[in-house]
Design a protein around this motif. Structure first.
Motif, PDB file in Angstrom:
ATOM      1  N   VAL A 165      -5.411   5.100  -0.965  1.00 26.90           N
ATOM      2  CA  VAL A 165      -4.797   4.317   0.110  1.00 26.90           C
ATOM      3  C   VAL A 165      -3.675   3.479  -0.483  1.00 26.90           C
ATOM      4  O   VAL A 165      -3.896   2.744  -1.454  1.00 26.90           O
ATOM      5  N   GLY A 166      -2.472   3.571   0.090  1.00 21.33           N
ATOM      6  CA  GLY A 166      -1.377   2.771  -0.440  1.00 21.33           C
ATOM      7  C   GLY A 166      -0.255   2.594   0.558  1.00 21.33           C
ATOM      8  O   GLY A 166      -0.059   3.430   1.450  1.00 21.33           O
ATOM      9  N   PRO A 167       0.501   1.498   0.465  1.00 20.83           N
ATOM     10  CA  PRO A 167       1.649   1.262   1.341  1.00 20.83           C
ATOM     11  C   PRO A 167       2.695   2.367   1.173  1.00 20.83           C
ATOM     12  O   PRO A 167       3.050   2.725   0.047  1.00 20.83           O
ATOM     13  N   LEU A 168       3.176   2.885   2.284  1.00 22.29           N
ATOM     14  CA  LEU A 168       4.126   3.997   2.235  1.00 22.29           C
ATOM     15  C   LEU A 168       5.392   3.660   1.451  1.00 22.29           C
ATOM     16  O   LEU A 168       5.956   4.520   0.783  1.00 22.29           O
ATOM     17  N   GLU A 169       5.824   2.422   1.519  1.00 22.86           N
ATOM     18  CA  GLU A 169       7.106   2.089   0.898  1.00 22.86           C
ATOM     19  C   GLU A 169       7.052   2.044  -0.630  1.00 22.86           C
ATOM     20  O   GLU A 169       8.093   2.021  -1.287  1.00 22.86           O
ATOM     21  N   ILE A 170       5.849   2.040  -1.217  1.00 19.70           N
ATOM     22  CA  ILE A 170       5.749   2.062  -2.677  1.00 19.70           C
ATOM     23  C   ILE A 170       4.837   3.194  -3.153  1.00 19.70           C
ATOM     24  O   ILE A 170       4.475   3.253  -4.331  1.00 19.70           O
ATOM     25  N   ILE A 171       4.493   4.089  -2.255  1.00 14.67           N
ATOM     26  CA  ILE A 171       3.481   5.100  -2.541  1.00 14.67           C
ATOM     27  C   ILE A 171       3.943   6.057  -3.648  1.00 14.67           C
ATOM     28  O   ILE A 171       5.122   6.378  -3.761  1.00 14.67           O
ATOM     29  N   LYS A 172       2.993   6.486  -4.474  1.00 12.96           N
ATOM     30  CA  LYS A 172       3.296   7.394  -5.576  1.00 12.96           C
ATOM     31  C   LYS A 172       2.439   8.655  -5.518  1.00 12.96           C
ATOM     32  O   LYS A 172       2.165   9.272  -6.536  1.00 12.96           O
ATOM     33  N   PHE A 173       1.998   9.007  -4.327  1.00 10.21           N
ATOM     34  CA  PHE A 173       1.263  10.254  -4.122  1.00 10.21           C
ATOM     35  C   PHE A 173       1.617  10.789  -2.738  1.00 10.21           C
ATOM     36  O   PHE A 173       2.181  10.063  -1.909  1.00 10.21           O
ATOM     37  N   GLU A 174       1.353  12.049  -2.528  1.00 12.04           N
ATOM     38  CA  GLU A 174       1.662  12.690  -1.246  1.00 12.04           C
ATOM     39  C   GLU A 174       0.518  12.438  -0.265  1.00 12.04           C
ATOM     40  O   GLU A 174      -0.571  12.995  -0.421  1.00 12.04           O
ATOM     41  N   PRO A 175       0.713  11.602   0.739  1.00  9.33           N
ATOM     42  CA  PRO A 175      -0.381  11.287   1.661  1.00  9.33           C
ATOM     43  C   PRO A 175      -0.606  12.386   2.700  1.00  9.33           C
ATOM     44  O   PRO A 175       0.335  13.062   3.117  1.00  9.33           O
ATOM     45  N   ASP A 176      -1.847  12.542   3.108  1.00  4.75           N
ATOM     46  CA  ASP A 176      -2.191  13.488   4.172  1.00  4.75           C
ATOM     47  C   ASP A 176      -2.038  12.852   5.549  1.00  4.75           C
ATOM     48  O   ASP A 176      -1.627  13.510   6.504  1.00  4.75           O
ATOM     49  N   VAL A 177      -2.382  11.590   5.634  1.00  6.89           N
ATOM     50  CA  VAL A 177      -2.385  10.864   6.905  1.00  6.89           C
ATOM     51  C   VAL A 177      -1.698   9.520   6.706  1.00  6.89           C
ATOM     52  O   VAL A 177      -1.821   8.907   5.642  1.00  6.89           O
ATOM     53  N   SER A 178      -0.972   9.085   7.721  1.00  9.10           N
ATOM     54  CA  SER A 178      -0.398   7.743   7.707  1.00  9.10           C
ATOM     55  C   SER A 178      -1.135   6.871   8.716  1.00  9.10           C
ATOM     56  O   SER A 178      -1.561   7.354   9.772  1.00  9.10           O
ATOM     57  N   VAL A 179      -1.282   5.601   8.386  1.00  8.02           N
ATOM     58  CA  VAL A 179      -1.996   4.650   9.244  1.00  8.02           C
ATOM     59  C   VAL A 179      -1.137   3.412   9.434  1.00  8.02           C
ATOM     60  O   VAL A 179      -0.625   2.849   8.454  1.00  8.02           O
ATOM     61  N   ILE A 180      -0.977   3.014  10.676  1.00  2.00           N
ATOM     62  CA  ILE A 180      -0.180   1.830  10.995  1.00  2.00           C
ATOM     63  C   ILE A 180      -0.990   0.926  11.920  1.00  2.00           C
ATOM     64  O   ILE A 180      -1.581   1.396  12.892  1.00  2.00           O
TER      65      ILE A 180
END
Length: 271
Positions: free
Chosen positions: A134-149
């Motif tokens: 789990v990580g903030p999209l703006e600093i993420i360092k992996f390819e996420p499967d799902v985004s949560v807002i």
């Protein structure tokens, strides 16, 4: 622009466009143990158990990440809530006693069955996940499967409206528990899922009373951005407050221009 750069840019832009108070997140379901441990080490992901010496439910980790701008990783041993672990695919076998947990949430067996059957369709297959990142999209360092807002109902409605621009209708099923299943369900169905926090998420995860969430496959960020642009006229944010009308007040409360002009007319007649 690489897919990683695109996701980072999206995280910054969506927060700005909708004036979010917390950070949009990316979620990755890591299947392979070695790969997951390697990624968590490389990105220096905080772990509930090894970093903080406590176990945490999914909802708590989500709220810590989006509030503090931290990247966290969870394996089964980091999990406090086995219901959430089930939803995320972290369990290697199904504990039958979980079915009993619906009893305090329902008036009778039939009501409990309806709740249970709803949740049963929302969890990832057993042993399908070794770790959840789990990580903030703006600093993420992996390819996420799902985004949560997370945001106010109006902010999340603005995002949901962007999906409807494409004919993609966000779904929402409130079961009253295991609210984190909106994340796994977005992954399973490939459709945006809106979340109203359950009691556990509010008490344990600390989601605020004025917040709701939306989860969607990260691959749909391009559609979300173009949908936001396409619907900005019909649904701007901040929302337009059309106020081209004269206020109404109780009769006899003489505060208006009309009252003033009537008073002046009567005064002239008196003189």
């Amino acid at each position: 622009m690489s897919s990683q750069e695109k996701i980072t840019e999206f995280g910054k832009k969506i927060k700005e466009v909708v004036s979010l108070h917390t950070f949009p997140l990316g979620i990755k379901f890591c299947k392979d143990a070695q790969e997951a441990e390697k990624i968590m080490a490389e990105i220096k992901a905080r772990r509930p158990l090894t970093t903080f010496n406590v176990r945490m439910p999914v909802c708590q980790v989500i709220n810590i990440s989006r509030t503090h701008r931290w990247t966290l990783g969870m394996t089964l041993e980091d999990m406090w809530c086995i219901g959430g672990a089930l939803m995320m695919g972290l369990l290697d076998e199904y504990p039958e006693y979980l079915a009993e947990l619906v009893k305090p949430h329902s008036k009778d067996v039939e009501a409990g069955k309806a709740i249970f059957e709803t949740l049963e369709k929302r969890y990832l297959p057993l042993k399908s996940t070794y770790a959840v990142l789990v990580g903030p999209l703006e600093i993420i360092k992996f390819e996420p499967d799902v985004s949560v807002i997370y945001g106010t109902p109006t902010q999340i409605a603005r995002i949901a409206k962007a999906f409807t621009w494409w004919g993609i209708i966000p779904e929402m099923k409130f079961a009253g528990l295991a609210a984190c299943s909106f994340i796994s369900n977005a992954y399973l169905t490939g459709k945006p899922q809106i979340n109203i926090a359950c009691g556990g998420e509010i008490m344990l995860g600390r989601t605020e009373e004025n917040e709701i969430g939306i989860a969607f496959p990260t691959e749909s960020v391009d559609k979300l951005l173009s949908g936001l642009d396409g619907t900005k006229f019909i649904f701007p944010y901040p929302p337009a407050k059309f106020s081209l009308y004269e206020p109404k007040i109780p009769e006899g409360y003489r505060i208006t221009y009309k009252d003033y002009m009537e008073w002046k007319a009567q005064k002239r007649k008196g003189t």
